[in-house]
Design a protein around this motif. Sequence first.
Motif, short mmCIF file in Angstrom:
data_model
loop_
_atom_site.label_atom_id
_atom_site.label_comp_id
_atom_site.label_asym_id
_atom_site.label_seq_id
_atom_site.Cartn_x
_atom_site.Cartn_y
_atom_site.Cartn_z
N ALA A 16 0.80 -1.22 0.00
CA ALA A 16 0.00 0.00 0.00
C ALA A 16 0.83 1.27 0.00
CB ALA A 16 -0.93 0.00 1.20
N THR A 17 2.09 1.19 0.39
CA THR A 17 2.89 2.41 0.44
C THR A 17 3.94 2.39 -0.64
OG1 THR A 17 4.48 1.49 1.97
CG2 THR A 17 2.60 2.62 2.94
N ALA A 18 4.15 3.51 -1.22
CA ALA A 18 5.22 3.63 -2.20
C ALA A 18 6.39 4.39 -1.61
CB ALA A 18 4.71 4.34 -3.46
N SER A 19 6.23 4.86 -0.39
CA SER A 19 7.29 5.64 0.24
C SER A 19 8.29 4.74 0.93
CB SER A 19 6.67 6.61 1.25
OG SER A 19 6.06 5.89 2.28
N ALA A 20 9.36 5.34 1.41
CA ALA A 20 10.47 4.58 1.96
C ALA A 20 10.17 3.95 3.30
CB ALA A 20 11.69 5.49 2.10
N GLY A 21 9.31 4.51 4.08
CA GLY A 21 9.20 4.04 5.44
C GLY A 21 7.88 3.41 5.76
N ALA A 22 7.64 3.32 7.05
CA ALA A 22 6.45 2.68 7.54
C ALA A 22 5.50 3.69 8.15
CB ALA A 22 6.84 1.64 8.57
N GLN A 23 5.63 4.94 7.79
CA GLN A 23 4.81 5.98 8.36
C GLN A 23 3.34 5.68 8.07
OE1 GLN A 23 7.22 6.53 6.12
NE2 GLN A 23 8.81 7.57 7.24
N GLY A 24 2.53 5.91 9.10
CA GLY A 24 1.10 5.77 8.92
C GLY A 24 0.60 4.35 9.07
N ALA A 25 1.47 3.39 9.15
CA ALA A 25 1.02 2.01 9.31
C ALA A 25 0.70 1.75 10.77
CB ALA A 25 2.11 1.05 8.85
N ASP A 26 -0.24 0.86 11.00
CA ASP A 26 -0.57 0.47 12.37
C ASP A 26 0.02 -0.91 12.61
OD1 ASP A 26 -1.60 -0.16 14.81
OD2 ASP A 26 -3.70 -0.13 14.18
N PRO A 27 1.21 -0.98 13.21
CA PRO A 27 1.84 -2.27 13.42
C PRO A 27 1.01 -3.21 14.27
CG PRO A 27 3.32 -0.48 14.07
CD PRO A 27 2.01 0.11 13.70
N GLY A 28 0.04 -2.70 14.99
CA GLY A 28 -0.81 -3.56 15.79
C GLY A 28 -1.65 -4.51 14.96
N ASP A 29 -1.84 -4.20 13.67
CA ASP A 29 -2.60 -5.07 12.78
C ASP A 29 -1.73 -6.13 12.13
OD1 ASP A 29 -4.91 -3.71 13.32
OD2 ASP A 29 -4.80 -2.45 11.54
N ASP A 30 -0.42 -6.09 12.38
CA ASP A 30 0.51 -7.04 11.80
C ASP A 30 0.20 -8.43 12.32
OD1 ASP A 30 2.60 -7.91 10.30
OD2 ASP A 30 4.15 -6.88 11.44
N LYS A 31 0.38 -9.42 11.49
CA LYS A 31 0.14 -10.80 11.89
C LYS A 31 1.34 -11.64 11.48
CE LYS A 31 -2.90 -14.68 11.47
NZ LYS A 31 -4.25 -15.13 11.23
N THR A 32 1.77 -12.49 12.37
CA THR A 32 2.88 -13.38 12.10
C THR A 32 2.36 -14.77 11.80
OG1 THR A 32 4.29 -12.11 13.58
CG2 THR A 32 5.00 -14.35 13.07
N VAL A 33 2.93 -15.40 10.81
CA VAL A 33 2.63 -16.79 10.50
C VAL A 33 3.91 -17.57 10.77
CG1 VAL A 33 1.92 -18.42 8.72
CG2 VAL A 33 0.95 -16.11 8.74
N ILE A 34 3.81 -18.60 11.61
CA ILE A 34 4.98 -19.36 12.02
C ILE A 34 5.12 -20.61 11.15
CG2 ILE A 34 6.08 -20.61 13.93
CD1 ILE A 34 5.76 -17.64 14.50
N PHE A 35 6.35 -20.83 10.68
CA PHE A 35 6.69 -22.04 9.93
C PHE A 35 7.86 -22.71 10.62
CE2 PHE A 35 4.20 -21.82 6.07
CZ PHE A 35 3.76 -20.52 6.09
N THR A 36 7.86 -24.01 10.63
CA THR A 36 9.00 -24.72 11.20
C THR A 36 10.15 -24.67 10.20
OG1 THR A 36 8.22 -26.82 10.29
CG2 THR A 36 7.56 -26.30 12.55
N PRO A 37 11.38 -24.66 10.71
CA PRO A 37 12.52 -24.69 9.79
C PRO A 37 12.42 -25.91 8.87
CG PRO A 37 13.25 -24.24 12.02
CD PRO A 37 11.79 -24.62 12.11
N GLY A 38 12.69 -25.70 7.61
CA GLY A 38 12.63 -26.81 6.66
C GLY A 38 11.24 -27.11 6.13
N ASP A 39 10.24 -26.28 6.44
CA ASP A 39 8.90 -26.50 5.90
C ASP A 39 9.02 -26.66 4.38
OD1 ASP A 39 5.75 -26.02 6.35
OD2 ASP A 39 6.40 -25.04 4.49
N PRO A 40 8.54 -27.78 3.82
CA PRO A 40 8.78 -28.04 2.39
C PRO A 40 8.15 -27.00 1.46
CG PRO A 40 7.42 -29.77 3.36
CD PRO A 40 7.86 -28.88 4.47
N ASP A 41 6.96 -26.52 1.77
CA ASP A 41 6.32 -25.52 0.91
C ASP A 41 7.07 -24.19 0.96
OD1 ASP A 41 4.33 -27.31 0.15
OD2 ASP A 41 2.91 -26.62 1.67
N MET A 42 7.48 -23.79 2.16
CA MET A 42 8.22 -22.53 2.29
C MET A 42 9.59 -22.66 1.65
SD MET A 42 7.87 -19.42 3.16
CE MET A 42 6.40 -19.41 4.15
N ALA A 43 10.23 -23.80 1.80
CA ALA A 43 11.54 -24.03 1.18
C ALA A 43 11.42 -23.96 -0.35
CB ALA A 43 12.13 -25.36 1.61
#
Length: 164
Positions: A16-43
């Motif tokens: 959504a941003t074309a600028s250099a930084g993260a201004q205006g973003a709400d990091p509280g909406d960030d979501k992390t997806v955890i993968f185990t090392p070596g996950d075949p699809d991610m690899a």
Amino acid sequence: MKLAIRTMMSLMLALATASAGAQGADPGDDKTVIFTPGDPDMAAATAQALASLDEFLALSAAPPSGTDRFKLKVKVRDGNVTEHFWVIPFRRTETGFAGILANQPEEVRNVVLGQNIEFTRDEISDWGYTSDGHQVGSFTVCVMFKKMSKEEADYMRDKYGFDC
């Protein structure tokens, strides 16, 4: 050891941003997806991205009309923890690359949102850009869709032009 890969707000910020930084973003909406090392699809997604990295870098150096938001995903290690972040924008340096960290860290503590970081080619795990409103690359994001709810994945596909 956990491998944390960022999505949702981090991806929204990257798209959504074309600028250099993260201004205006709400990091509280960030979501992390955890993968185990070596996950075949991610690899496989990372391997696909790295196999085409040279073509992406050449394209980003001379972007064609209708393309923008060129980004690299890089892994940052902090002890035994690794987390992946989008870097937007990025540039080549004499020793590799540098750019602005576009995500709020959750696992690692040695970087912060908006920080200018330096990294090498060996730390790149994905790349992406927008072409006429459609996502190109971002292979790891397509893998993340499999771990999201159908509603979350459909939202990301529709709003940001993913074809996966």
